[in-house]
Design a protein around this motif. Structure first.
Motif, mmCIF file in Angstrom:
data_model
loop_
_atom_site.group_PDB
_atom_site.id
_atom_site.type_symbol
_atom_site.label_atom_id
_atom_site.label_comp_id
_atom_site.label_asym_id
_atom_site.label_seq_id
_atom_site.Cartn_x
_atom_site.Cartn_y
_atom_site.Cartn_z
ATOM 1 N N LEU A 84 17.022 8.672 0.625
ATOM 2 C CA LEU A 84 17.298 8.487 -0.802
ATOM 3 C C LEU A 84 17.258 7.022 -1.238
ATOM 4 O O LEU A 84 17.410 6.722 -2.422
ATOM 5 N N GLY A 85 17.095 6.117 -0.295
ATOM 6 C CA GLY A 85 17.073 4.701 -0.626
ATOM 7 C C GLY A 85 18.443 4.083 -0.750
ATOM 8 O O GLY A 85 18.570 2.930 -1.191
ATOM 9 N N PRO A 142 16.867 0.883 6.048
ATOM 10 C CA PRO A 142 16.629 0.955 7.487
ATOM 11 C C PRO A 142 16.485 -0.426 8.111
ATOM 12 O O PRO A 142 16.015 -1.364 7.473
ATOM 13 N N TRP A 143 16.894 -0.522 9.362
ATOM 14 C CA TRP A 143 16.669 -1.763 10.097
ATOM 15 C C TRP A 143 15.191 -1.909 10.425
ATOM 16 O O TRP A 143 14.618 -2.976 10.263
ATOM 17 N N THR A 144 14.620 -0.836 10.938
ATOM 18 C CA THR A 144 13.184 -0.829 11.255
ATOM 19 C C THR A 144 12.643 0.569 10.948
ATOM 20 O O THR A 144 13.395 1.523 10.783
ATOM 21 N N GLY A 145 11.333 0.685 10.896
ATOM 22 C CA GLY A 145 10.698 1.979 10.693
ATOM 23 C C GLY A 145 10.323 2.236 9.245
ATOM 24 O O GLY A 145 10.531 1.394 8.355
ATOM 25 N N GLU A 146 9.764 3.421 9.012
ATOM 26 C CA GLU A 146 9.232 3.758 7.704
ATOM 27 C C GLU A 146 9.580 5.200 7.349
ATOM 28 O O GLU A 146 9.751 6.050 8.227
ATOM 29 N N ILE A 147 9.644 5.462 6.037
ATOM 30 C CA ILE A 147 9.795 6.816 5.515
ATOM 31 C C ILE A 147 8.655 7.059 4.543
ATOM 32 O O ILE A 147 8.434 6.258 3.620
ATOM 33 N N TRP A 148 7.922 8.150 4.760
ATOM 34 C CA TRP A 148 6.780 8.491 3.929
ATOM 35 C C TRP A 148 7.054 9.800 3.195
ATOM 36 O O TRP A 148 7.559 10.753 3.786
ATOM 37 N N PHE A 149 6.728 9.821 1.901
ATOM 38 C CA PHE A 149 6.898 11.017 1.085
ATOM 39 C C PHE A 149 5.591 11.305 0.367
ATOM 40 O O PHE A 149 5.073 10.449 -0.350
ATOM 41 N N ARG A 150 5.059 12.504 0.611
ATOM 42 C CA ARG A 150 3.791 12.899 0.002
ATOM 43 C C ARG A 150 2.688 11.877 0.271
ATOM 44 O O ARG A 150 1.872 11.560 -0.590
ATOM 45 N N LYS A 178 9.655 2.596 -0.543
ATOM 46 C CA LYS A 178 10.183 1.238 -0.453
ATOM 47 C C LYS A 178 11.634 1.290 0.016
ATOM 48 O O LYS A 178 12.437 2.039 -0.540
ATOM 49 N N PRO A 179 11.983 0.513 1.035
ATOM 50 C CA PRO A 179 13.372 0.515 1.524
ATOM 51 C C PRO A 179 14.353 0.154 0.423
ATOM 52 O O PRO A 179 14.139 -0.797 -0.336
ATOM 53 N N GLY A 180 15.413 0.934 0.311
ATOM 54 C CA GLY A 180 16.452 0.646 -0.657
ATOM 55 C C GLY A 180 16.124 1.061 -2.077
ATOM 56 O O GLY A 180 16.900 0.767 -2.994
ATOM 57 N N VAL A 181 15.005 1.752 -2.290
ATOM 58 C CA VAL A 181 14.599 2.185 -3.627
ATOM 59 C C VAL A 181 14.629 3.706 -3.684
ATOM 60 O O VAL A 181 14.054 4.381 -2.829
ATOM 61 N N ALA A 182 15.303 4.265 -4.704
ATOM 62 C CA ALA A 182 15.410 5.713 -4.831
ATOM 63 C C ALA A 182 14.048 6.310 -5.155
ATOM 64 O O ALA A 182 13.395 5.884 -6.113
#
Length: 294
Positions: A67-68, A72-80, A85-89
């Motif tokens: 949800l932002g 994260p310390w490291t790594g990535e989250i991908w949606f569709r 962006k880290p820390g962005v809803a």
């Protein structure tokens, strides 16, 4: 077939799609203490998934990272197919928080709570439009609580409050909804109603992830489960995942698994097992001579 359960062919069909959510080598923590490291998890459109694990295992941290709300310390989250962006809803992601985090004394009606989830859809005007109010009312009707639209949220029952927050999560027209322990303080009747509602929403095409430590509700209602304890232990259909070995690794204690036809029953091991079986379990799930354990 049990509520919310999908045929194996349906699960295979889902996995032929492009992922809706990908967690890649994700590490999260607080101050200097990691909660989980190098986590990889892939979920697909149309899945109804239970994220199970003990309290403090990192389930909420993972949801908050998606949800932002946690960077994260490291790594990535991908949606569709797009990196978040880290820390962005992210948009198109709905959220139902833990009930313990909500101030139920705040002077707001059920309709106004739902409208709060509409704000991110508003681009220019700082107030709600007639269309926004119409959508909010329609969603309250959809989740079965239209009759409490103008009542203070604190006056509602636990089940009604949860339905209102599900409506709030839906009002932004999301493609996926994350629920953090939605049945943690609910009685069995409310749990049953909420899981039926989530199954209905899933049948209409919504992807849903809910965290919980209620194993028997997951085994009965959800077609896919992720066992989590400071990282991914295993995932799959409950009949495959809920084994004593997997559950002990997830919860750190002996667990006993019973099978009766297409139902699964899970209880903690040791001397408390007989008491749990006698006092808390419906007759159809009590072990018989034909039951098997694993």
């Amino acid at each position: 077939m049990l509520l919310g359960q999908q045929q194996p062919s349906s699960i295979k069909k889902i996995k032929c799609m492009e992922p809706i959510l990908e967690v890649r080598n994700l590490t999260c923590g607080y101050q200097t203490q990691p909660v989980f490291t190098d986590l990889n998890l892939t979920l697909y459109p149309g899945q109804l998934t239970g994220l199970v694990g003990p309290s403090g295992s990192g389930k909420s941290t993972l949801i908050r990272a998606i949800l932002g709300l946690v960077r994260p310390w490291t790594g990535e989250i991908w949606f569709r197919g797009r990196r978040l962006k880290p820390g962005v809803a992210p948009s198109l992601v709905g959220y139902v928080p833990q009930v313990e985090t909500v101030d139920w004394t705040f002077p707001v009606t059920a309709l106004e709570v739902v409208m709060m989830g509409r704000y991110q859809k508003q681009k220019i005007l700082p107030w709600s439009s007639r269309r926004d109010r119409q959508v909010a009312r329609e969603l309250l009707e959809r989740v079965g609580v239209a009759h409490v639209a103008h009542q203070p949220i604190g006056n509602l029952s636990g089940g009604q409050q949860q339905r209102v927050f599900i409506a709030r999560a839906l009002v932004g027209e999301p493609e996926i909804v994350l629920l953090d322990e939605p049945t943690s303080s609910s009685d069995l009747h409310v749990q049953h109603e909420l899981l039926h509602l989530l199954a209905d929403l899933n049948q209409q095409g919504l992807t849903i992830i809910l965290s919980t430590h209620d194993l028997n509700s997951v085994a009965t209602h959800l077609p896919w489960v992720v066992c989590f304890n400071h990282g991914l232990i295993c995932q799959g259909q409950p009949i495959d995942v809920f084994t004593p070995a997997n559950l002990e690794q997830t919860f750190g204690g002996e667990m006993v698994v019973f099978y009766q036809q297409d139902r699964i029953l899970i209880a903690s091991g040791g001397t408390s097992l007989r008491h749990q079986m006698q006092d808390n379990l419906p007759q159809i799930l009590r072990p018989s001579n034909s039951s098997k354990s694993a």
